[in-house]
Design a protein around this motif. Structure first.
Motif, PDB file in Angstrom:
ATOM      1  N   GLU A 151       1.106  -1.229   0.141  1.00  0.00           N
ATOM      2  CA  GLU A 151       0.145  -0.005   0.076  1.00  0.00           C
ATOM      3  C   GLU A 151       1.049   1.478  -0.058  1.00  0.00           C
ATOM      4  O   GLU A 151       0.333   2.113  -0.583  1.00  0.00           O
ATOM      5  N   THR A 163      -6.832  -4.290  -5.999  1.00  0.00           N
ATOM      6  CA  THR A 163      -6.328  -2.961  -5.326  1.00  0.00           C
ATOM      7  C   THR A 163      -6.959  -1.651  -5.898  1.00  0.00           C
ATOM      8  O   THR A 163      -6.732  -0.562  -5.122  1.00  0.00           O
ATOM      9  N   TYR A 207     -15.163   5.928  -1.334  1.00  0.00           N
ATOM     10  CA  TYR A 207     -13.813   6.261  -0.778  1.00  0.00           C
ATOM     11  C   TYR A 207     -13.859   7.457   0.496  1.00  0.00           C
ATOM     12  O   TYR A 207     -13.215   7.181   1.416  1.00  0.00           O
ATOM     13  N   ASN A 239     -13.056   6.132   4.689  1.00  0.00           N
ATOM     14  CA  ASN A 239     -12.111   6.971   5.479  1.00  0.00           C
ATOM     15  C   ASN A 239     -12.585   7.751   6.566  1.00  0.00           C
ATOM     16  O   ASN A 239     -11.864   8.169   7.534  1.00  0.00           O
ATOM     17  N   SER A 290      -9.190   2.347   6.357  1.00  0.00           N
ATOM     18  CA  SER A 290      -8.685   3.457   5.297  1.00  0.00           C
ATOM     19  C   SER A 290      -8.743   2.906   4.135  1.00  0.00           C
ATOM     20  O   SER A 290      -8.416   1.554   3.862  1.00  0.00           O
ATOM     21  N   VAL A 291      -8.483   3.727   3.068  1.00  0.00           N
ATOM     22  CA  VAL A 291      -8.362   3.107   1.604  1.00  0.00           C
ATOM     23  C   VAL A 291      -7.468   4.466   0.675  1.00  0.00           C
ATOM     24  O   VAL A 291      -7.667   5.631   1.135  1.00  0.00           O
ATOM     25  N   HIS A 336     -12.492  -1.188  -4.096  1.00  0.00           N
ATOM     26  CA  HIS A 336     -11.617  -0.689  -3.016  1.00  0.00           C
ATOM     27  C   HIS A 336     -11.139  -1.660  -2.342  1.00  0.00           C
ATOM     28  O   HIS A 336     -11.474  -2.858  -2.010  1.00  0.00           O
ATOM     29  N   ILE A 347      -9.533  -2.153   0.970  1.00  0.00           N
ATOM     30  CA  ILE A 347      -9.606  -1.405   2.347  1.00  0.00           C
ATOM     31  C   ILE A 347      -8.787  -2.073   3.396  1.00  0.00           C
ATOM     32  O   ILE A 347      -8.759  -3.020   3.670  1.00  0.00           O
ATOM     33  N   ASN A 348      -8.198  -1.143   4.091  1.00  0.00           N
ATOM     34  CA  ASN A 348      -7.043  -1.465   5.016  1.00  0.00           C
ATOM     35  C   ASN A 348      -7.929  -1.475   6.273  1.00  0.00           C
ATOM     36  O   ASN A 348      -8.369  -0.678   6.746  1.00  0.00           O
ATOM     37  N   TYR A 393      -6.612  -6.746   4.830  1.00  0.00           N
ATOM     38  CA  TYR A 393      -7.318  -5.838   3.846  1.00  0.00           C
ATOM     39  C   TYR A 393      -8.692  -6.497   3.366  1.00  0.00           C
ATOM     40  O   TYR A 393      -8.791  -7.892   3.762  1.00  0.00           O
ATOM     41  N   ARG A 431     -11.690  -6.555   0.232  1.00  0.00           N
ATOM     42  CA  ARG A 431     -12.210  -5.876  -0.959  1.00  0.00           C
ATOM     43  C   ARG A 431     -13.734  -5.746  -1.074  1.00  0.00           C
ATOM     44  O   ARG A 431     -14.455  -6.597  -0.855  1.00  0.00           O
TER      45      ARG A 431
END
Length: 383
Positions: A144, A175, A301, A305, A311-312, A321, A323-324, A360, A362
């Protein structure tokens, strides 16, 4: 699964389903499924109508093995108009979707033990398809911190005498990474210096949000060593039509044509007609699809966040996306299961796309903003 009626080579075969929906949730009407990349759009009506009219007019038989000549010519016109990239009718073939095209390509170019580099996180079927044709997958991890982009030095370090090809996927599933012209030029230089083939999966070429898409095959010196795989599934909302294409040198196209004659002979004639009309009508039908996906992507998005523990990265391409979720303290599978059970929102664990997907999940922006809002409201509530 071991059984005397199953070949030994498939007795330990891996299920490539990216996420198995819990049985008790499958019938729940409150589910918001953001897992598989099948947008809620119906194929534009005008494409359906013209394809069906063609069927009524007799386009219901086998086409030529490489495809309906009229369709093939339309693909050539598209690349010339959009990218100033030229090739001949001998250098393109219609296939039954991009996955079929990828398998045919790998079957054509890979000998037992040949190495194929794929950047991870990767589209799940790549690894299994390489294994099916007798090749060996070599993983190039992306992170990332680098926007999930390819590090050229790391790429070079993985190349051996057995390396045959590199699979690129940009815009990327899962990603959302996008490889710009500068990076593609660096990858091209590596491919030329090491006499490698690039297999470029360009399924999401319509979905770029910062820069215009550039086919790596159009870079000087790359046409003869690039195999391009395209699809109509996402950009034209045609997933069920199962239609795509492969662009490559004439001898590779001839080879995959011969392989495919022993599989399914040709792509569906009606689907080819639909894709032909999609290309001709793209300026009329595509903007609505692309603009809607873009609206969903940027809305998601902003929402992601703002949710604690998530977060992304800013959107660059694709319909996904990545996503973390590390801030939640849960693994990818734990998080996905918890969200499914507590919110009835279905995500895919990042580990479905390789080991570096841990931490992560998706999501596919396949439903409208109103439904996405509901999904994120539910997730925000439990977090």
């Amino acid at each position: 699964m071991e059984h005397r009626f199953i070949s030994k080579k498939h007795s330990q075969n891996i299920d490539t389903v990216m996420f198995e929906l819990p049985a008790d949730l499958k019938q729940d009407k409150n589910i918001i499924d953001l897992s598989i990349g099948v947008p809620d759009f119906i194929t534009p009506k005008v494409i359906i109508e013209r394809a069906m009219q063609d069927a009524m007019n007799g386009h219901t038989k086998y086409t030529e093995p490489k495809g309906d000549p009229e369709f093939i010519r339309e693909i050539i016109k598209f690349y010339d108009h959009e990218y100033n990239y030229n090739f001949t009718e001998k250098e393109v073939m219609a296939v039954v979707g991009a996955c079929h095209g990828m398998y045919l390509v790998l079957e054509a170019i890979i000998d037992e033990g040949d190495e194929v580099i794929i950047h991870e996180p990767y589209f799940t079927p790549y690894k299994e398809q390489i294994k099916l044709v007798g090749g060996k997958t070599v993983i190039l991890k992306t992170v990332e911190e680098d926007n999930f982009s390819i590090n050229i030095d790391k790429l070079k370090a993985l190349i051996t005498k057995k390396t045959k090809a590199i699979i690129l996927n940009s815009p990327n599933n899962p990603t959302g990474a996008f490889f710009d012209k500068e990076l593609l030029n660096e990858i091209a230089k590596v491919a030329i210096e090491n006499d490698l083939i690039i297999i470029s999966d360009e399924v999401y070429d319509s979905f770029t949000y910062k820069e215009k898409f550039l086919p790596i095959a159009s870079i000087p010196g790359m046409k003869e060593r690039t195999i391009t795989i395209g699809s109509f599934s996402k950009g034209y909302a045609m997933t069920g039509w199962r239609i795509g294409y492969v662009i490559a040198t004439d001898y590779i196209i001839e080879c995959i044509k011969n392989i495919n004659e022993n599989m399914c002979y040709s792509a569906p004639s009606i689907s080819q007609r639909a894709a032909l009309h999609a290309l001709r009508l793209r300026e009329k039908v595509q903007p609505r699809i692309i603009n809607e996906v873009k609206k969903r992507i940027f809305y998601s998005y902003e929402r992601i966040n703002k949710i604690k523990g998530l977060s992304v990265l800013p959107p660059k391409g694709s319909i996904y996306h990545f996503i973390n979720i590390k801030g939640t303290g849960m693994s990818s599978v734990e998080f996905s299961k918890m969200i499914a059970e507590k919110t009835k929102v279905i995500l895919i664990p990042g580990t479905a796309f390789g080991d570096s997907g841990e931490g992560y999940v998706r999501i596919a922006c396949i439903v409208g903003v109103e439904k996405l809002k509901e999904a994120f409201d539910r997730i925000e509530k439990v977090l």
